[in-house]
Design a protein around this motif. Structure first.
Motif, PDB file in Angstrom:
ATOM      1  N   PRO A 152      34.000 123.953 -21.909  1.00  0.00           N
ATOM      2  CA  PRO A 152      33.220 124.004 -20.913  1.00  0.00           C
ATOM      3  C   PRO A 152      33.528 123.847 -19.249  1.00  0.00           C
ATOM      4  O   PRO A 152      32.677 123.798 -18.567  1.00  0.00           O
ATOM      5  CB  PRO A 152      32.306 122.883 -21.046  1.00  0.00           C
ATOM      6  CG  PRO A 152      32.898 122.011 -21.650  1.00  0.00           C
ATOM      7  CD  PRO A 152      34.051 122.433 -22.556  1.00  0.00           C
ATOM      8  N   SER A 153      34.847 123.551 -18.972  1.00  0.00           N
ATOM      9  CA  SER A 153      35.261 123.079 -17.818  1.00  0.00           C
ATOM     10  C   SER A 153      35.271 124.227 -16.721  1.00  0.00           C
ATOM     11  O   SER A 153      34.301 123.978 -15.689  1.00  0.00           O
ATOM     12  CB  SER A 153      36.753 122.618 -17.716  1.00  0.00           C
ATOM     13  OG  SER A 153      37.383 122.337 -16.617  1.00  0.00           O
ATOM     14  N   PHE A 154      36.102 125.446 -16.715  1.00  0.00           N
ATOM     15  CA  PHE A 154      35.806 126.450 -15.812  1.00  0.00           C
ATOM     16  C   PHE A 154      34.672 127.005 -15.915  1.00  0.00           C
ATOM     17  O   PHE A 154      34.074 127.624 -14.576  1.00  0.00           O
ATOM     18  CB  PHE A 154      36.906 127.374 -16.122  1.00  0.00           C
ATOM     19  CG  PHE A 154      37.269 128.716 -15.213  1.00  0.00           C
ATOM     20  CD1 PHE A 154      37.715 128.279 -14.046  1.00  0.00           C
ATOM     21  CD2 PHE A 154      36.884 129.888 -15.509  1.00  0.00           C
ATOM     22  CE1 PHE A 154      38.013 129.304 -13.258  1.00  0.00           C
ATOM     23  CE2 PHE A 154      36.932 130.652 -14.680  1.00  0.00           C
ATOM     24  CZ  PHE A 154      37.700 130.414 -13.302  1.00  0.00           C
TER      25      PHE A 154
ATOM     26  N   ASN B 287      35.626 112.648 -26.168  1.00  0.00           N
ATOM     27  CA  ASN B 287      36.070 112.510 -24.661  1.00  0.00           C
ATOM     28  C   ASN B 287      35.519 113.778 -23.700  1.00  0.00           C
ATOM     29  O   ASN B 287      34.893 113.490 -22.552  1.00  0.00           O
ATOM     30  CB  ASN B 287      37.496 112.469 -24.508  1.00  0.00           C
ATOM     31  CG  ASN B 287      38.059 111.127 -25.033  1.00  0.00           C
ATOM     32  OD1 ASN B 287      37.431 110.151 -24.920  1.00  0.00           O
ATOM     33  ND2 ASN B 287      39.383 111.261 -25.539  1.00  0.00           N
ATOM     34  N   VAL B 288      35.582 114.891 -24.328  1.00  0.00           N
ATOM     35  CA  VAL B 288      34.818 116.135 -23.527  1.00  0.00           C
ATOM     36  C   VAL B 288      33.433 115.759 -23.231  1.00  0.00           C
ATOM     37  O   VAL B 288      33.077 115.929 -22.108  1.00  0.00           O
ATOM     38  CB  VAL B 288      34.840 117.501 -24.511  1.00  0.00           C
ATOM     39  CG1 VAL B 288      34.078 118.310 -23.933  1.00  0.00           C
ATOM     40  CG2 VAL B 288      36.409 117.769 -24.344  1.00  0.00           C
ATOM     41  N   ILE B 289      32.625 115.358 -24.268  1.00  0.00           N
ATOM     42  CA  ILE B 289      31.031 115.306 -23.938  1.00  0.00           C
ATOM     43  C   ILE B 289      30.833 113.852 -22.893  1.00  0.00           C
ATOM     44  O   ILE B 289      30.099 114.187 -22.095  1.00  0.00           O
ATOM     45  CB  ILE B 289      30.681 114.983 -25.437  1.00  0.00           C
ATOM     46  CG1 ILE B 289      30.522 115.955 -26.460  1.00  0.00           C
ATOM     47  CG2 ILE B 289      28.973 114.558 -25.003  1.00  0.00           C
ATOM     48  CD1 ILE B 289      30.155 115.678 -27.876  1.00  0.00           C
ATOM     49  N   LEU B 290      31.748 113.145 -23.040  1.00  0.00           N
ATOM     50  CA  LEU B 290      31.711 112.093 -22.026  1.00  0.00           C
ATOM     51  C   LEU B 290      31.909 112.425 -20.584  1.00  0.00           C
ATOM     52  O   LEU B 290      31.019 112.243 -19.659  1.00  0.00           O
ATOM     53  CB  LEU B 290      32.566 110.798 -22.556  1.00  0.00           C
ATOM     54  CG  LEU B 290      32.609 109.712 -21.357  1.00  0.00           C
ATOM     55  CD1 LEU B 290      31.455 108.972 -21.431  1.00  0.00           C
ATOM     56  CD2 LEU B 290      33.857 108.718 -21.593  1.00  0.00           C
ATOM     57  N   LYS B 291      33.039 113.219 -20.321  1.00  0.00           N
ATOM     58  CA  LYS B 291      33.553 113.396 -19.274  1.00  0.00           C
ATOM     59  C   LYS B 291      32.566 114.672 -18.658  1.00  0.00           C
ATOM     60  O   LYS B 291      32.352 114.589 -17.429  1.00  0.00           O
ATOM     61  CB  LYS B 291      35.237 113.785 -19.235  1.00  0.00           C
ATOM     62  CG  LYS B 291      36.002 112.570 -19.500  1.00  0.00           C
ATOM     63  CD  LYS B 291      37.553 112.927 -19.762  1.00  0.00           C
ATOM     64  CE  LYS B 291      38.427 111.943 -20.172  1.00  0.00           C
ATOM     65  NZ  LYS B 291      38.474 110.965 -19.084  1.00  0.00           N
ATOM     66  N   ILE B 292      32.655 115.645 -19.439  1.00  0.00           N
ATOM     67  CA  ILE B 292      31.687 116.887 -18.919  1.00  0.00           C
ATOM     68  C   ILE B 292      30.216 116.379 -18.404  1.00  0.00           C
ATOM     69  O   ILE B 292      29.548 116.759 -17.394  1.00  0.00           O
ATOM     70  CB  ILE B 292      31.519 117.631 -19.950  1.00  0.00           C
ATOM     71  CG1 ILE B 292      32.873 118.558 -20.069  1.00  0.00           C
ATOM     72  CG2 ILE B 292      30.626 118.969 -19.408  1.00  0.00           C
ATOM     73  CD1 ILE B 292      33.379 119.062 -18.754  1.00  0.00           C
TER      74      ILE B 292
ATOM     75  N   LEU C 185      42.461 115.238 -22.146  1.00  0.00           N
ATOM     76  CA  LEU C 185      41.107 115.240 -21.425  1.00  0.00           C
ATOM     77  C   LEU C 185      41.320 114.482 -19.932  1.00  0.00           C
ATOM     78  O   LEU C 185      40.304 114.959 -19.119  1.00  0.00           O
ATOM     79  CB  LEU C 185      40.117 114.500 -22.422  1.00  0.00           C
ATOM     80  CG  LEU C 185      39.409 115.182 -23.411  1.00  0.00           C
ATOM     81  CD1 LEU C 185      38.630 116.283 -22.705  1.00  0.00           C
ATOM     82  CD2 LEU C 185      40.388 116.005 -24.196  1.00  0.00           C
ATOM     83  N   ASP C 186      42.038 113.574 -19.658  1.00  0.00           N
ATOM     84  CA  ASP C 186      42.095 113.118 -18.293  1.00  0.00           C
ATOM     85  C   ASP C 186      42.579 114.298 -17.238  1.00  0.00           C
ATOM     86  O   ASP C 186      42.337 114.357 -16.361  1.00  0.00           O
ATOM     87  CB  ASP C 186      43.380 111.963 -18.126  1.00  0.00           C
ATOM     88  CG  ASP C 186      42.796 110.744 -18.783  1.00  0.00           C
ATOM     89  OD1 ASP C 186      41.523 110.650 -18.951  1.00  0.00           O
ATOM     90  OD2 ASP C 186      43.464 110.012 -19.253  1.00  0.00           O
ATOM     91  N   LEU C 187      43.666 115.299 -17.899  1.00  0.00           N
ATOM     92  CA  LEU C 187      43.748 116.193 -17.163  1.00  0.00           C
ATOM     93  C   LEU C 187      42.840 117.204 -16.942  1.00  0.00           C
ATOM     94  O   LEU C 187      42.688 117.966 -15.703  1.00  0.00           O
ATOM     95  CB  LEU C 187      45.123 117.078 -18.034  1.00  0.00           C
ATOM     96  CG  LEU C 187      46.414 116.306 -18.178  1.00  0.00           C
ATOM     97  CD1 LEU C 187      47.592 116.986 -18.679  1.00  0.00           C
ATOM     98  CD2 LEU C 187      47.108 115.801 -16.659  1.00  0.00           C
ATOM     99  N   ILE C 188      42.147 117.642 -17.893  1.00  0.00           N
ATOM    100  CA  ILE C 188      41.107 118.529 -17.846  1.00  0.00           C
ATOM    101  C   ILE C 188      39.894 117.983 -16.934  1.00  0.00           C
ATOM    102  O   ILE C 188      39.566 118.739 -16.038  1.00  0.00           O
ATOM    103  CB  ILE C 188      40.374 118.778 -19.262  1.00  0.00           C
ATOM    104  CG1 ILE C 188      41.506 119.573 -20.082  1.00  0.00           C
ATOM    105  CG2 ILE C 188      39.218 119.549 -18.972  1.00  0.00           C
ATOM    106  CD1 ILE C 188      41.175 119.870 -21.423  1.00  0.00           C
ATOM    107  N   TYR C 189      39.604 116.760 -16.869  1.00  0.00           N
ATOM    108  CA  TYR C 189      38.626 116.002 -16.038  1.00  0.00           C
ATOM    109  C   TYR C 189      39.276 116.084 -14.664  1.00  0.00           C
ATOM    110  O   TYR C 189      38.515 116.661 -13.649  1.00  0.00           O
ATOM    111  CB  TYR C 189      38.575 114.771 -16.506  1.00  0.00           C
ATOM    112  CG  TYR C 189      37.491 114.012 -15.508  1.00  0.00           C
ATOM    113  CD1 TYR C 189      36.371 114.113 -15.101  1.00  0.00           C
ATOM    114  CD2 TYR C 189      38.236 113.072 -14.528  1.00  0.00           C
ATOM    115  CE1 TYR C 189      35.505 113.251 -14.585  1.00  0.00           C
ATOM    116  CE2 TYR C 189      37.499 112.080 -13.606  1.00  0.00           C
ATOM    117  CZ  TYR C 189      36.160 112.511 -13.615  1.00  0.00           C
ATOM    118  OH  TYR C 189      35.495 111.899 -12.866  1.00  0.00           O
ATOM    119  N   ALA C 190      40.395 115.871 -14.370  1.00  0.00           N
ATOM    120  CA  ALA C 190      40.984 116.113 -12.967  1.00  0.00           C
ATOM    121  C   ALA C 190      41.157 117.406 -12.377  1.00  0.00           C
ATOM    122  O   ALA C 190      40.694 117.788 -11.428  1.00  0.00           O
ATOM    123  CB  ALA C 190      42.529 115.442 -12.849  1.00  0.00           C
ATOM    124  N   GLN C 191      41.302 118.452 -13.317  1.00  0.00           N
ATOM    125  CA  GLN C 191      41.393 119.851 -12.968  1.00  0.00           C
ATOM    126  C   GLN C 191      39.971 120.244 -12.568  1.00  0.00           C
ATOM    127  O   GLN C 191      39.840 121.268 -11.518  1.00  0.00           O
ATOM    128  CB  GLN C 191      41.847 120.661 -13.590  1.00  0.00           C
ATOM    129  CG  GLN C 191      42.260 122.040 -13.519  1.00  0.00           C
ATOM    130  CD  GLN C 191      43.219 122.253 -12.155  1.00  0.00           C
ATOM    131  OE1 GLN C 191      44.181 121.536 -12.247  1.00  0.00           O
ATOM    132  NE2 GLN C 191      42.952 123.262 -11.388  1.00  0.00           N
TER     133      GLN C 191
END
Length: 623
Positions: free
Chosen positions: A506-508, A361-366, A441-447
């Protein structure tokens, strides 16, 4: 009567103490909170009567100070009680932890932590950027139709929601009075916010890492959890049962971790499992590449239709929702496919399945976020639009709103309908389990979207704050009504650390790179925003430093800028200092571990001594 006189003596003794000693004494009393509040109120009344009785001997100033102090104390106590009543989430977390275990609880703790994060962000941006803009705001001439709530365009274009509405002038309400430089306020507020976020995330990860990886025994406390963890101040029957259930769940998770079995497979079974894993990863990569390609071509089409055309009429506004709806649709429903792949692979432990699904999910969303950022910074920023920053802010607003709606729909389709199917159509399926990987992962994507949008839409954290508040209670209700506890009990103390690490990288760090490119490399719009007419947003800081060089009193600011802010050596030393602090923190944690081991040995010795004494007493009784 003896109880009444004892109570009066206690109140008299407390009234004779100083304020600090009185508070500490009341806190240490082995009574309920209701009883402590009653004693505190009696003491305050008695001290007030004493001060009134001695009013003839005291000056008016002294009486006023004492009355003010008592009033402030009462106000502070009332305020603390009020905030205590507002913390309804604390009870909810206890119920979730008792019924569903720490794995599901970790999601709600993470959601609450993100909610607090966005409250802080909203207050900072609103206080230092939005409030000063209200002073210099011009009237909005556009009409409000209601469609703007979904598209973010139209009426909202000329509000404080977007970057383009903010002025580049120095705000001064009174002539020859204090002034407020909007350019510096904007860039320093956003910059300091990201610096604070960096240190908060780093400290949270370090603390959680030491607790769950370096020194897990010092915090799990298996012996102390069994012998010393009961709170004897709990008198309510429901609270007692909830506490018992919570402790029972934690002990089951610890025992499952200790008694975990390693399964031995035959050669044929291993080959079949490897083939299933390979097929699952190929299917994952295929869907991820197809989703990213769809978002890329749709974003190019979105630019041709709306960015170059400058359309703001009612007919074209609904078409603005195509890109966010498709992106959110892919982010919402492809993870269901990844969860199905995880069940198909049949991992040995639930943790392996969750971590594998999270990685996918991380790979997809990022990847989708990266394509959108490339579209905004490389295509929209170089387009012929009058205010490309506002267009980016509108896109992110629509993405945040669409993602929130699809998260709610995910609860409906993924949990409610799944429960209906599992209880009526196909009973063998049973109730669904809460999908931790997909929801986290939905939360991380939204943030991530919120962090990117802060520069282009300063009030976006306020919108995300409302969305997370609603999502917390929707997920709680859906969990209680539709889901069952995990079939395999397992300990998940390390999951919170993994969530924070994924939020940090990788988000922040990815968001920091996007903000850095925007601030240092891209040219702001010529006709809107606080940085209009400048070569870059950072040029506002360089021009301010040039102005300060003419003032002797500001030489220290110029020195800090040239020798620290623009110095690579300073950041190298700062990195070394951070590493040293991390090492010292680890050493302190190791010291705590040694103390905990000593305490555990002492507890074991006490238990042995008690057993020895009981055996001796039994022998004496027999004799």
């Amino acid at each position: 009567f003896s109880w009444f006189y004892a109570d009066e003596n206690l109140v008299g003794n407390l009234a004779s103490m100083s304020t600090g000693e009185r508070i500490k004494t009341i806190q240490k009393m082995p009574d309920s909170m209701k009883k402590k509040r009653e004693i505190r109120n009696k003491v305050l009344k008695k001290t007030t009567k004493k001060s009134n009785h001695c009013g003839t001997q005291l000056s008016c100033c002294t009486q006023g100070l004492q009355g003010t102090g008592v009033s402030f104390r009462r106000f502070g106590n009332s305020l603390s009680e009020y905030f205590h009543l507002l913390q309804l989430q604390h009870k909810t977390l206890k119920i979730i932890g008792a019924q569903f275990g720490t794995s599901v609880l970790s999601y709600f703790i993470f959601l609450k932590w993100l909610l607090t994060f966005n409250i802080f962000s909203f207050l900072v941006n609103f206080g230092f950027i939005t409030v000063p803009q209200f002073v210099a705001a011009e009237p909005n001439n556009l009409s409000f139709t209601g469609l703007e709530l979904f598209t973010g365009a139209g009426y909202f274009q000329q509000t404080v929601l977007y970057y383009g509405f903010y002025t580049n002038a120095t705000i001064s309400k009174i002539e020859n009075g204090l002034s407020y430089n909007m350019q510096l306020a904007y860039i320093f507020t956003v910059g300091m916010y990201f610096v604070i976020c960096f240190f908060i995330l780093w400290l949270s990860i370090a603390k959680s890492f030491c607790r769950n990886f370096i020194n897990p025994q010092a915090y799990s406390g298996n012996a102390s959890k069994l012998l010393c963890t009961w709170d004897f101040n709990i008198t309510n029957e429901k609270a007692v049962k909830l506490k018992q259930k919570n402790l029972s769940t934690q002990i089951k998770e610890d025992l499952a971790e200790v008694n975990r079995e390693v399964l031995n497979f035959s050669v044929r079974e291993r080959v079949v499992r490897i083939v299933i894993h390979l097929v699952s990863w190929i299917a994952f990569l295929g869907t991820a590449v197809a989703a990213c390609a769809g978002v890329y071509f749709l974003s190019i089409n979105n630019l041709k239709l709306f960015v170059k055309g400058h359309k703001n009429d009612l007919e074209s506004q609904p078409a603005l929702l195509v890109l966010p709806i498709v992106a959110s649709l892919l982010n919402a429903f492809i993870p269901f496919f990844y969860s199905w792949l995880g069940h198909l692979e049949r991992f040995q432990t639930p943790g392996q399945q969750i971590y594998t699904t999270m990685i996918r999910n991380v790979i997809l969303k990022i990847s989708i976020v990266g394509i959108l950022c490339n579209y905004w910074l490389s295509i929209v920023a170089t387009s012929e639009s009058q205010c490309w920053e506002t267009l980016v802010g509108q896109d992110i607003y629509r993405l945040v709103l669409a993602d929130f709606i699809f998260c709610l729909l995910g609860s409906f389709f993924g949990e409610f309908l799944r429960r209906i199917i599992g209880t009526t159509v196909c009973v063998s399926l049973g109730l669904p389990e809460f999908d931790i990987a997909r929801n986290v992962l939905d939360l991380i994507y939204a943030q991530t979207l919120t962090w990117i949008g802060i520069l282009f839409s300063p009030l976006l954290p306020g919108i995300q704050m409302i969305a997370f508040s609603i999502l917390f209670y929707v997920k709680k209700v859906s969990l209680m009504m539709n889901c069952q506890p995990p079939r395999k009990v397992w300990r998940t103390a390390q999951m919170t650390t993994s969530f924070m690490f994924l939020l940090f990288f990788p988000s922040f760090l990815g968001v920091l790179s996007v903000i850095g490119v925007t601030v240092w490399r891209l040219k702001p719009s010529e006709q809107c925003g606080p940085f209009r007419g400048l070569s870059s947003m950072y040029a506002a800081v360089s021009e301010w430093i040039k102005v300060l060089e003419n003032y002797t009193a500001s030489k220290w600011v110029v020195w800090i800028y040239h020798n620290l802010i623009t110095s690579k050596l300073f950041f190298f030393i700062l990195t070394g200092f951070v590493l040293i602090i991390t090492y010292l923190y680890w050493q302190i944690t190791e010291g705590r571990k040694t103390m905990t081991e000593l305490l555990r040995k002492q507890i074991i010795n006490v238990i042995k001594d008690k057993r020895f004494l009981l055996e001796k007493l039994r022998e004496v009784q027999r004799v």
